[in-house]
Design an enzyme around this catalytic site. Sequence first.
Site, mmCIF file in Angstrom:
data_model
loop_
_atom_site.group_PDB
_atom_site.id
_atom_site.type_symbol
_atom_site.label_atom_id
_atom_site.label_comp_id
_atom_site.label_asym_id
_atom_site.label_seq_id
_atom_site.Cartn_x
_atom_site.Cartn_y
_atom_site.Cartn_z
ATOM 1 N N LYS A 257 0.838 -1.202 0.000
ATOM 2 C CA LYS A 257 0.000 0.000 0.000
ATOM 3 C C LYS A 257 0.871 1.250 0.000
ATOM 4 O O LYS A 257 2.003 1.213 0.472
ATOM 5 C CB LYS A 257 -0.850 0.027 1.274
ATOM 6 C CG LYS A 257 -1.975 -0.984 1.312
ATOM 7 C CD LYS A 257 -2.754 -0.858 2.616
ATOM 8 C CE LYS A 257 -3.903 -1.854 2.680
ATOM 9 N NZ LYS A 257 -4.932 -1.647 1.669
ATOM 10 N N ARG A 331 -10.352 -11.607 2.005
ATOM 11 C CA ARG A 331 -11.208 -12.679 1.465
ATOM 12 C C ARG A 331 -10.496 -14.022 1.532
ATOM 13 O O ARG A 331 -11.150 -15.056 1.637
ATOM 14 C CB ARG A 331 -11.640 -12.306 0.036
ATOM 15 C CG ARG A 331 -10.508 -12.242 -0.942
ATOM 16 C CD ARG A 331 -10.865 -11.431 -2.193
ATOM 17 N NE ARG A 331 -10.899 -9.986 -1.912
ATOM 18 C CZ ARG A 331 -11.207 -9.056 -2.821
ATOM 19 N NH1 ARG A 331 -11.522 -9.411 -4.050
ATOM 20 N NH2 ARG A 331 -11.202 -7.775 -2.491
HETATM 21 N N1 BES Z 1 -8.188 -3.742 4.380
HETATM 22 C C1 BES Z 1 -8.354 -3.354 3.030
HETATM 23 C C2 BES Z 1 -9.672 -2.619 2.780
HETATM 24 C C3 BES Z 1 -9.753 -1.243 3.359
HETATM 25 C C4 BES Z 1 -9.284 -0.154 2.658
HETATM 26 C C5 BES Z 1 -10.348 -1.032 4.573
HETATM 27 C C6 BES Z 1 -9.388 1.112 3.178
HETATM 28 C C7 BES Z 1 -10.457 0.231 5.104
HETATM 29 C C8 BES Z 1 -9.988 1.311 4.411
HETATM 30 C C9 BES Z 1 -8.337 -4.589 2.120
HETATM 31 O O1 BES Z 1 -7.531 -5.624 2.541
HETATM 32 C C10 BES Z 1 -7.797 -4.130 0.800
HETATM 33 O O2 BES Z 1 -6.667 -3.769 0.746
HETATM 34 N N2 BES Z 1 -8.643 -4.163 -0.217
HETATM 35 C C11 BES Z 1 -8.269 -3.733 -1.520
HETATM 36 C C12 BES Z 1 -8.733 -4.777 -2.499
HETATM 37 C C13 BES Z 1 -8.156 -4.607 -3.875
HETATM 38 C C14 BES Z 1 -6.683 -4.903 -3.875
HETATM 39 C C15 BES Z 1 -8.878 -5.554 -4.794
HETATM 40 C C16 BES Z 1 -8.938 -2.400 -1.778
HETATM 41 O O3 BES Z 1 -10.066 -2.198 -1.303
HETATM 42 O O4 BES Z 1 -8.333 -1.552 -2.388
HETATM 43 MN MN MN Z 2 -5.529 -5.427 1.920
#
Ligand code: BES
Ligand code: MN
Length: 480
Positions: A257, A331
Site C-alpha cells: 500500500k 477474502r
Molecule cells: N483492508 C483493506 C480494505 C480497506 C481499505 C479497509 C481502506 C479500510 C480502508 C483490504 O484488505 C484491501 O486492501 N482491499 C483492496 C482490495 C483490492 C486490492 C482488490 C482495496 O479495497 O483496495
Molecule cells: Mn488489503
Amino acid sequence: MDIQFVAAGAAVPAKCAVARIVFEGEAHTGAVAQAVAASRFTGGKGQTLDILAPQGTDAARLVLVGAGKREAFDAVGAENAAATAYNALKASGLEVLRVEGAGALAANAAFGVRLASYRFDRYRTKEPAEKKPSILRTEVAADDPDGTLTAFADFAALADAISFTRDLVSEPPNVLYPAEFARRAKALETLGLEVEILGEAEMMKLGMGSLLAVGQGSIRESQLVVMKWMGAADKSAQPIAFVGKGVCFDTGGISIKPAENMEDMKWDMGGAGTVAGVMHVLAGRKAKVNAIGILGLVENMPDGNSYRPGDVLTSMSGQTIEVVNTDAEGRLVLADALWYCQDRFKPKFMVDLATLTGAIIIALGNDLAGCYANNEELASNLLEAGKAEDEGLWRMPLPDAYNKQIDSMIADMKNTGGRPGGSITAALFLQRYVNNVPWAHLDIASTAWKKPSSVPTVPDGAVGFGVRLLNRMVRDKYEG
Ligand code: BES
Ligand code: MN
Ligand code: ZN
C-alpha cells in the site's frame, strides 16, 4: 464511569453539573426561560445551551440538551441526548453529572453516557490532569430507580462488550498481533465462554492454504480462534455463527500500500474485534442461544517468505485461488474461516464481518456498511436490527454475472475482480466458501472507525460497529 439511578428531584450533590433533556416547542420557566429567550436554542435534536451558575438550583452548571419532538423521543434519542450532555460537560472540571428528563428511557440515557465516555488513553503518559475528562460519576434521574438499575444490567453488559471491541481495534499493531488478540479472546473464558486457539500447524493439517498464505510473510504466527457460547437450554441445538476478518496489520504485502494513512490498517482486524465483542455480550448477559465466533487472525507483511502475486493457493474447501493482488487478503482469510465454520458447526446461519474493501467506502460513504446475503430472512433481520440500533446497513447485490470478473486462466478463481464493483466481487468470492448455508457478509470498511466522529455515542476512533446490531438481532430473533 460509575452509573447510578436516582429519583427525579433528589438532592443535587456538590460539584455537580445538571443536564436537562428538553423537547422542541415546550415552554420553560424562570431563569431558564430567560436564558433560552436570549439564545437560538429551540430544543432541536443535538442542540445544547450551557447556563453557568443557574439561579434557583444547587447545580454548579446547567446544560439544556435538545431532544427534538417529545412524541419522537425513542431509545436511540435518549442515548444520543445523554451522550451529548456528557460530551458537553466532560471537560467542565466537575466530577458528577446528573441527567434529568429521560423518564422511562433512563437506562438508555445511562447507556449513552457509558458509550460516550469510552476513551483509549493507555499510551498517554504526559496528559495534564486538566485535559482529562473530569466526570467520574453519572446520576440518571429515573421514574423507578431500582427497577431501572435492574434493567440496566443488560445495557452494562453491552457497553462492556463494545468497550472491549474498541480497545482491540484501538491497540497499536506492535501490541495486538494475532497471538495477543487470541490471548485476549481466551481471557473471556472468565465470562463462561469456551475458547480454542488453533496455530499454524493445526491449520496446515486442516488444509487452510488460503488463510496461511496471507500470514506467511509475517514473523507473527497466524491464529484461528473458535469462541463458543452454549447458552440455549438444549446444548445440542444448532448454533448461530459469526466469523471475523482479523488482519492485525495490512501493509498490502508484496502489492504494498502507499505510505499515506497506512497506519489506519491497524484497524483491519475490526471484523474480528466485533465478533469477539458479540461473544462477550452474549456471555455477559447469559443469552439463551448457542453461538460460535470464529476469528481469522493474521498479519499481512512484505518479506522474503511472503506470498506473491501469481501464486496459486489451495483452500480448505479444495478450491484453488490465483493470487493477483496480495492486498486482497481479507477474502483469503475468510475463505478458510467460513469453510471451517460451516464444515465443523453446521450453523443455522453465518454472518461474517470484515473491513474488506475500500470500494464500499466509495459506494456508501461513512455511515452505512454493506450487507450482502444469500438469504432474505437473515438479511431482513439484520437490516431491522441495524435500524433499531442506529447502525445502518445497506443491502448490496450478489449478481451472478459479475462472477466472470473473478475467473482465472489457471485456477478456480482469482482473488480480485478489478476496480468496477470491487466490494461486490469480494462478496461473490466469499459466497463460494459458504456451501449454501444461510449467510450474510457485512463489509464494515466504511463504519469500523470514525475519524472524526459525528455520533455523540461514538468517540473519535474505533466504533465497535456491529456489536449492538448483532446483539439486538440475536435477542429479538434467535433466543429462547
Ligand atoms: N483492508 C483493506 C480494505 C480497506 C481499505 C479497509 C481502506 C479500510 C480502508 C483490504 O484488505 C484491501 O486492501 N482491499 C483492496 C482490495 C483490492 C486490492 C482488490 C482495496 O479495497 O483496495
Ligand atoms: Mn488489503
Ligand atoms: Zn485488509
